[in-house]
Design a protein around this motif. Structure first.
Motif, short mmCIF file in Angstrom:
data_model
loop_
_atom_site.label_atom_id
_atom_site.label_comp_id
_atom_site.label_asym_id
_atom_site.label_seq_id
_atom_site.Cartn_x
_atom_site.Cartn_y
_atom_site.Cartn_z
N CYS A 222 0.85 -1.19 0.00
CA CYS A 222 0.00 0.00 0.00
C CYS A 222 0.88 1.24 0.00
N TRP A 223 0.59 2.15 -0.88
CA TRP A 223 1.30 3.43 -0.98
C TRP A 223 1.18 4.19 0.33
N GLY A 224 0.03 4.15 0.95
CA GLY A 224 -0.18 4.82 2.23
C GLY A 224 -0.85 6.17 2.04
N ASP A 225 -0.10 7.13 1.55
CA ASP A 225 -0.64 8.49 1.35
C ASP A 225 -1.10 8.64 -0.09
N ALA A 226 -2.07 7.81 -0.47
CA ALA A 226 -2.52 7.71 -1.86
C ALA A 226 -3.54 8.79 -2.17
N ARG A 227 -3.09 9.87 -2.74
CA ARG A 227 -4.00 10.98 -3.02
C ARG A 227 -3.51 11.78 -4.22
N MET A 228 -4.42 12.55 -4.78
CA MET A 228 -4.11 13.33 -5.97
C MET A 228 -2.91 14.25 -5.76
N SER A 229 -2.82 14.86 -4.59
CA SER A 229 -1.78 15.85 -4.34
C SER A 229 -0.39 15.26 -4.20
N ASN A 230 -0.28 13.95 -4.21
CA ASN A 230 1.03 13.31 -4.16
C ASN A 230 1.45 12.77 -5.52
N ILE A 231 0.81 13.27 -6.57
CA ILE A 231 1.19 12.90 -7.93
C ILE A 231 1.58 14.17 -8.69
N LEU A 232 2.66 14.07 -9.45
CA LEU A 232 3.06 15.14 -10.35
C LEU A 232 2.53 14.83 -11.75
N TYR A 233 1.87 15.81 -12.35
CA TYR A 233 1.31 15.64 -13.69
C TYR A 233 2.03 16.55 -14.68
N ASP A 234 2.16 16.08 -15.93
CA ASP A 234 2.75 16.91 -16.97
C ASP A 234 1.69 17.81 -17.59
N ASN A 235 2.06 18.52 -18.63
CA ASN A 235 1.13 19.46 -19.25
C ASN A 235 -0.02 18.78 -19.97
N ASP A 236 0.13 17.48 -20.23
CA ASP A 236 -0.95 16.70 -20.83
C ASP A 236 -1.76 15.96 -19.77
N PHE A 237 -1.49 16.28 -18.49
CA PHE A 237 -2.23 15.72 -17.37
C PHE A 237 -1.99 14.22 -17.21
N ARG A 238 -0.77 13.79 -17.56
CA ARG A 238 -0.34 12.41 -17.36
C ARG A 238 0.58 12.34 -16.15
N VAL A 239 0.62 11.19 -15.52
CA VAL A 239 1.43 11.01 -14.30
C VAL A 239 2.91 11.04 -14.64
N ARG A 240 3.64 11.92 -13.95
CA ARG A 240 5.08 12.02 -14.14
C ARG A 240 5.86 11.70 -12.87
N GLY A 241 5.21 11.70 -11.72
CA GLY A 241 5.92 11.41 -10.47
C GLY A 241 4.96 10.95 -9.40
N VAL A 242 5.43 10.03 -8.56
CA VAL A 242 4.63 9.51 -7.45
C VAL A 242 5.44 9.76 -6.17
N LEU A 243 4.87 10.58 -5.28
CA LEU A 243 5.62 11.11 -4.15
C LEU A 243 5.11 10.60 -2.81
N GLY A 251 -0.90 -4.14 3.51
CA GLY A 251 -2.28 -4.08 3.97
C GLY A 251 -3.23 -4.72 2.99
N ALA A 252 -4.49 -4.34 3.09
CA ALA A 252 -5.53 -4.85 2.20
C ALA A 252 -5.56 -4.02 0.92
N PRO A 253 -5.95 -4.61 -0.21
CA PRO A 253 -6.02 -3.87 -1.47
C PRO A 253 -6.94 -2.65 -1.39
N GLU A 254 -7.93 -2.68 -0.52
CA GLU A 254 -8.87 -1.55 -0.42
C GLU A 254 -8.28 -0.34 0.28
N SER A 255 -7.14 -0.49 0.93
CA SER A 255 -6.62 0.56 1.81
C SER A 255 -6.34 1.86 1.06
N ASP A 256 -5.59 1.80 -0.04
CA ASP A 256 -5.24 3.01 -0.78
C ASP A 256 -6.47 3.64 -1.43
N LEU A 257 -7.36 2.82 -1.96
CA LEU A 257 -8.58 3.34 -2.57
C LEU A 257 -9.42 4.08 -1.53
#
Length: 343
Positions: A222-243, A251-257
C-alpha cells in the motif's frame, strides 16, 4: 559535527560540503535558491538547485528531513528511502535518492536528498477542488488526472512486495495479519499522539475496527498516502511522479482506494461543495479499480474509517503538543467522516 538542528536559513551553507562529496562535484559547487515547500507536514521538504559553473546550468534537487515535532511514533527516513530505492526499477516514476544521512552531520538532524521530478501536483491547501491545476483543468482533463491516480494505486497494489524485499513494512510486533497489525498500531499511535486516552470518536473507531476485522486473502503493498496531491502531472495531465512514501505499509487492497476517496470527500463534500465536473464518482472509481486489478472491492467503508483515524494521528499530536485553541479543530474532517460512517 553539529548535534543541534539548524534553522532553514542555514541549510544551504551547511549542505554544500555534502553535495560536493556525494555528487562528486568541484569545490566551487553551490547550493542555490533553497526554499521550503508547503506540501505535507509529516516531513519538511526543501527544493534547491546546485550550480557548478554558470554556463553548465543547474541541477534541481530535493531535501527532506523530519519536522521539529515528531508526528508519528515510528517515523524513520530509512523506511521511505528503502521503499523508493526498491521501487526504482518497477516502472513507477518515483524520485531517485542520492544519499541518506542518519548520523551526526552539519544539518543537526537526519535527512536525505533526491532528484526533483518534473510536473505539477494538484493543490493541497486550498484543496484541488478549489485551486491549482485540477481546478483549472477541463472536465476531460480532470478525469484523466483522476484515472491516472487510480492507475497508480492499482500498479502499486499489484507489485510483488516479496520479490521487492519490502517485507520490512509489516508490523509483526502488533499482531499476525496485516489488518490486525494496522489496528493495533493505530490504537497505540493514537494513545501516543494524545499522551493518554484519545477522544471518544477515535476510541469508537478502534473498537469498530477490532470487532469487524477481516484479513485480506492476499496482502499487498500500500502506498499509504494515496491521493491526488502526491502525484506530479505533466502538461498533458499524465502522471510524471509519485511522491511521499512515509506511511507505505503492507495491507488490504482496499486501503489506498479508501484513502483516496476519504480525502476527496474531505476536499469537496466536507468543504460544502460538490466535486468538480469531470471527477469520477465513488461507484465509477470502484468499478474502474476492480476492472483494472481483477480484485473485488470489499469492506471499503471499514478502510475509510481506518484511513480517517490514521490521518488523525499527526493532527492529534499537533493539537496536543502545541495546545491549539478549541476553535482550531484540525481533526474535524477526520472526526466527521468517522462519525458519518459509524452512524
Amino acid at each position: 559535527m553539529s548535534t543541534t538542528r539548524i534553522p532553514a536559513e542555514q541549510l544551504a551553507t551547511a549542505l554544500e560540503p555534502a553535495v560536493r562529496e556525494h555528487l562528486s562535484l568541484a569545490g566551487n559547487a553551490r547550493v542555490l535558491e533553497l526554499a521550503r515547500t508547503e506540501r505535507g507536514f509529516a516531513t519538511e521538504t526543501y527544493l534547491f538547485e546546485v550550480e557548478v559553473e554558470v554556463e553548465s546550468g543547474r541541477t534541481p534537487l530535493v531535501l527532506r528531513r523530519p519536522p521539529d515535532l515528531s508526528l508519528f511514533p515510528d517515523y524513520d527516513l530509512l523506511r521511505q528511502v528503502l521503499v523508493m530505492r526498491r521501487l526504482a526499477d518497477t516502472g513507477l516514476p518515483v524520485p531517485a535518492v542520492a544519499w541518506l544521512e542518519r548520523g551526526d552531520n552539519p544539518l543537526g538532524s537526519p535527512y536525505f536528498v533526491m532528484n526533483r521530478l518534473e510536473g505539477r501536483a494538484p493543490s493541497d491547501y486550498p484543496s484541488y477542488h478549489a485551486a491549482g491545476n485540477y481546478f483549472e483543468a477541463t472536465p476531460e482533463q480532470r478525469a484523466r488526472m483522476w484515472w491516472g491516480c487510480v492507475d497508480t494505486i492499482a500498479e502499486v497494489n499489484q507489485l510483488d512486495w516479496r520479490a521487492l524485499r519490502l517485507d520490512f513494512l509489516a508490523f509483526p510486533e502488533h499482531g499476525a495479519g496485516v489488518v490486525e497489525q494496522g489496528v493495533n498500531y493505530l490504537d497505540a499511535a493514537l494513545k501516543w499522539a494524545c499522551e493518554g486516552t484519545p477522544p471518544e470518536t477515535y476510541r469508537r473507531a478502534v473498537a469498530y475496527l477490532r470487532d469487524n476485522r477481516c484479513e485480506p486473502e492476499q496482502p499487498c503493498l500500500c502506498w499509504g498516502d494515496a491521493r491526488m496531491s502526491n502525484i506530479l502531472y505533466d502538461n498533458d495531465f499524465r502522471v510524471r511522479g509519485v511522491l511521499d512514501w512515509e506511511i507505505a505499509h503492507l495491507g488490504a487492497p482496499e486501503s489506498d482506494l479508501a484513502w483516496l476517496l476519504f480525502l476527496d470527500w474531505a476536499c469537496s463534500e466536507y468543504e460544502g461543495h460538490p466535486p468538480l465536473p469531470g471527477t469520477p464518482t465513488r461507484a465509477e472509481t470502484i468499478a474502474y479499480y476492480e476492472k483494472r486489478t481483477g480484485h473485488e472491492v470489499r469492506n471499503l467503508e471499514y478502510h475509510e474509517v481506518f484511513s480517517a483515524a490514521l490521518l488523525s494521528i499527526p493532527l492529534l499530536r499537533m493539537t496536543h503538543r502545541v495546545q491549539l485553541p478549541p476553535e482550531m479543530n484540525i481533526t474535524g474532517f477526520c472526526t466527521a467522516r468517522i462519525e458519518q460512517l459509524l452512524g
